[in-house]
Design an enzyme around this catalytic site. Structure first.
Site, PDB file in Angstrom:
ATOM      1  N   GLU A 171       0.825  -1.218   0.000  1.00 54.65           N
ATOM      2  CA  GLU A 171       0.000   0.000   0.000  1.00 54.65           C
ATOM      3  C   GLU A 171       0.861   1.271   0.000  1.00 54.65           C
ATOM      4  O   GLU A 171       0.756   2.121   0.892  1.00 54.65           O
ATOM      5  CB  GLU A 171      -0.958  -0.022   1.192  1.00 54.65           C
ATOM      6  N   GLU A 201      -5.656  -8.353  -1.302  1.00 58.36           N
ATOM      7  CA  GLU A 201      -6.346  -8.218  -0.023  1.00 58.36           C
ATOM      8  C   GLU A 201      -7.801  -7.899  -0.302  1.00 58.36           C
ATOM      9  O   GLU A 201      -8.107  -7.005  -1.100  1.00 58.36           O
ATOM     10  CB  GLU A 201      -5.779  -7.078   0.829  1.00 58.36           C
TER      11      GLU A 201
HETATM   12  C1  BG6 Z   1      -4.734  -3.104   4.650  1.00 57.27           C
HETATM   13  C2  BG6 Z   1      -3.409  -3.528   5.182  1.00 57.27           C
HETATM   14  O1  BG6 Z   1      -4.753  -1.734   4.676  1.00 57.27           O
HETATM   15  O2  BG6 Z   1      -5.881  -3.433   5.338  1.00 57.27           O
HETATM   16  C3  BG6 Z   1      -3.440  -4.629   6.216  1.00 57.27           C
HETATM   17  O3  BG6 Z   1      -2.513  -3.870   4.153  1.00 57.27           O
HETATM   18  C4  BG6 Z   1      -4.646  -4.427   7.111  1.00 57.27           C
HETATM   19  O4  BG6 Z   1      -2.237  -4.652   6.901  1.00 57.27           O
HETATM   20  C5  BG6 Z   1      -5.896  -4.511   6.259  1.00 57.27           C
HETATM   21  O5  BG6 Z   1      -4.699  -5.312   8.181  1.00 57.27           O
HETATM   22  C6  BG6 Z   1      -7.184  -4.453   7.037  1.00 57.27           C
HETATM   23  O6  BG6 Z   1      -7.202  -3.323   7.863  1.00 57.27           O
HETATM   24  P1  BG6 Z   1      -7.489  -3.439   9.402  1.00 57.27           P
HETATM   25  O7  BG6 Z   1      -7.313  -2.081   9.938  1.00 57.27           O
HETATM   26  O8  BG6 Z   1      -8.880  -3.944   9.525  1.00 57.27           O
HETATM   27  O9  BG6 Z   1      -6.502  -4.413   9.941  1.00 57.27           O
END
Ligand code: BG6
Length: 491
Positions: A175, A389
């Site tokens: 990111e 993701e």
């Molecule tokens: C992304 C990141 O922004 O979102 C992860 O790459 C992160 O590291 C994921 O865990 C989900 O966000 P959160 O805040 O729910 O953990």
């Protein structure tokens, strides 16, 4: 069939959110080790010295460091073709600027990759998923210093050489665009992404809220530029070491819609989308700064003399082989600052009246994923895409018999996978999909365990209790079926 036989189905984690063992086998502190847990209403706090009485979620995380065999076996049972994980930079170079790498750290990842191989799982490795060694923050101000470019490239080359026979798919920075969230207003994005903090924050006497960190835009964009250069040099070195490597970028893609057809909203959305979502991708895929970035810098009084002619050449030569991104939600943009807000991944947005949201206010929009894939393919038509993701953070309940009925998570994935299949039919060259947190882990945004993403439940809680045991949720069996049927059986 939309999904091909060699589609990379799997899941994604980050070292700092799952490994724990934060000072074991030579590892030293990295950025997330300095952060306390919060919750949906309480921001995470940064403490400049580690307080022995405070609870730091990343210090033990879910203890993947000692349990990776069990965890990878469970992923193997689900039929994973791919496991995205990060190498924790501070396991390999504990201070970031050490002369020699730490053999114990290198060996750990050898063992992890060997374990993946046993199950036919292809590792996809992020070199830096917010894991900048703490010494680089305090001594070099993260990527603000050009010396950090060399330190990163040395670390990348060490990993490429060591694992070239075990790893083919790489990502440089997770990111990389998070410092652009909120148009570069500093805070969490600058610290996580660039290891950048002002001296007064590094030496603060009291805990500081991440949202109150105040790096200056001039420094943020200079540091981000250095990170682009580091990424491009790593891509070039990686290809010299192994021409077959696939080395990609990774963008936090919060797709944006104008709140209304009012041209003021449409144009505000266009500008924010360009800056937040397209700027970094354009540099890394096309190898040049887009013109709108220069306009932004002019409008904000940012001196761009740090973009040298020599650097421009490096950026041109080190473009990525594939484009990857995280996709959780879409948000709206309105010119009028009064519009109702909703939460989001690292940044807030304007609420969309047509969408429902998770308990953390992240709006659920499967069709937005099909739209995003098509838009990205239009923008970068020559390279493949991968969703690295996507997932649904939720509270889970363990029933008396130990079962976990997470049909809300299954519903979320079913619709997103359906829309990915439709995007492939639209003609998008999508090569894989790794869901976020196939096993519950520490949330990056809030530091919670209670925000669970996994197909695998981990008995660990926000008060530090729990025995770390693992359990299969209903979604575990569902995702196994999806993979087995190459994405055909979504019921
Ligand atoms: C992304 C990141 O922004 O979102 C992860 O790459 C992160 O590291 C994921 O865990 C989900 O966000 P959160 O805040 O729910 O953990």
């Amino acid at each position: 069939m939309a999904f091909s036989k060699n589609f990379l189905w799997g899941g994604a984690v980050a070292a700092n959110q799952c490994e724990g063992a934060y000072l074991e086998d030579g590892k030293k502190l990295s950025v997330p080790d300095m952060l306390l847990g919060g919750d949906v209403n309480t921001p995470r706090m940064f403490l400049p010295v580690t307080d022995p009485d405070a609870f730091y979620p990343s210090h033990e995380a879910i203890d993947f460091y000692h349990r990776y065999k069990e965890d990878i076996a469970l992923m193997g049972e689900m039929g994973f073709k791919c496991f995205r994980l990060s190498i924790n930079w501070s396991r390999i170079f504990p201070n970031g600027d050490d002369e020699m790498p730490n053999e114990a750290g290198l060996k750990f990842y050898d063992d992890v990759f060997d374990e993946c191989k046993k199950y036919g799982i292809e590792p996809l490795v992020t070199l830096c998923h917010y894991e900048i060694p703490w010494n680089i923050v305090t001594k070099y101000h993260g990527f603000l210093s050009r010396e950090t470019i060399d330190l990163f490239v040395k670390y990348a080359v060490t990993c490429f050489e060591r694992y070239k026979d075990k790893v083919k798919y790489w990502l440089t920075f997770n990111e990389i665009n998070i410092p652009c969230m909120g148009m570069g207003n500093g805070g969490m994005g600058a610290l996580y992404g660039l290891g950048l903090m002002e001296d007064e924050d590094i030496h603060a006497a009291n805990p500081v809220r991440l949202s109150d960190l105040k790096s200056k835009p001039q420094k943020i964009f200079e540091a981000l530029h250095n990170e682009f250069v580091a990424s491009s040099l790593a891509v070039q070195k990686g290809h010299e070491i192994c021409p077959d490597f696939m080395i990609g970028n990774m963008i936090a893609h919060t797709t944006l819609y104008p709140l209304t057809p009012n041209p003021n909203d449409v144009f505000a959305c266009f500008q924010e989308d360009n800056f937040q979502n397209n700027f970094c991708g354009d540099v890394q895929v096309r190898g040049v700064y887009p013109t709108f970035a220069y306009k932004f810098f002019r409008d904000h009084g940012i001196d761009t003399s740090f973009i040298t002619e020599e650097d421009k050449e490096i950026l041109k030569k080190g473009t990525v082989d594939y484009y990857t991104f995280s996709y959780y939600m879409t948000n709206c943009v309105a010119k009028d600052g009064q519009a109702e807000k909703t939460a989001g991944n690292m940044s807030a947005g304007v609420k969309n009246p047509y969408l429902k949201a998770s308990d953390w206010g992240w709006q659920i929009d499967p069709l937005g994923l099909r739209y995003t894939l098509n838009v990205l393919h239009g923008r970068y038509p020559d390279i493949p895409l991968m969703v690295v993701e996507n997932g649904f953070g939720a509270f889970d309940k363990v029933e008396e018999d130990g079962s976990i009925h997470d049909d809300y998570r299954i519903d979320y994935f079913r619709e997103h996978i359906r829309c990915m299949g439709e995007a492939i039919e639209d003609g998008v060259p999508l090569i894989g999909y790794t869901t976020w947190g196939p096993i519950d882990l520490v949330s990056a945004g809030t530091g919670q365990y209670a925000k669970r993403y996994g197909f695998i439940y981990v008995d660990r809680h926000d008060d530090g209790s729990g025995d770390f045991s693992r359990k299969r949720k209903d979604s575990f069996f569902w995702y196994k079926k999806v993979i087995e049927s190459d994405g055909e059986d979504l019921e």
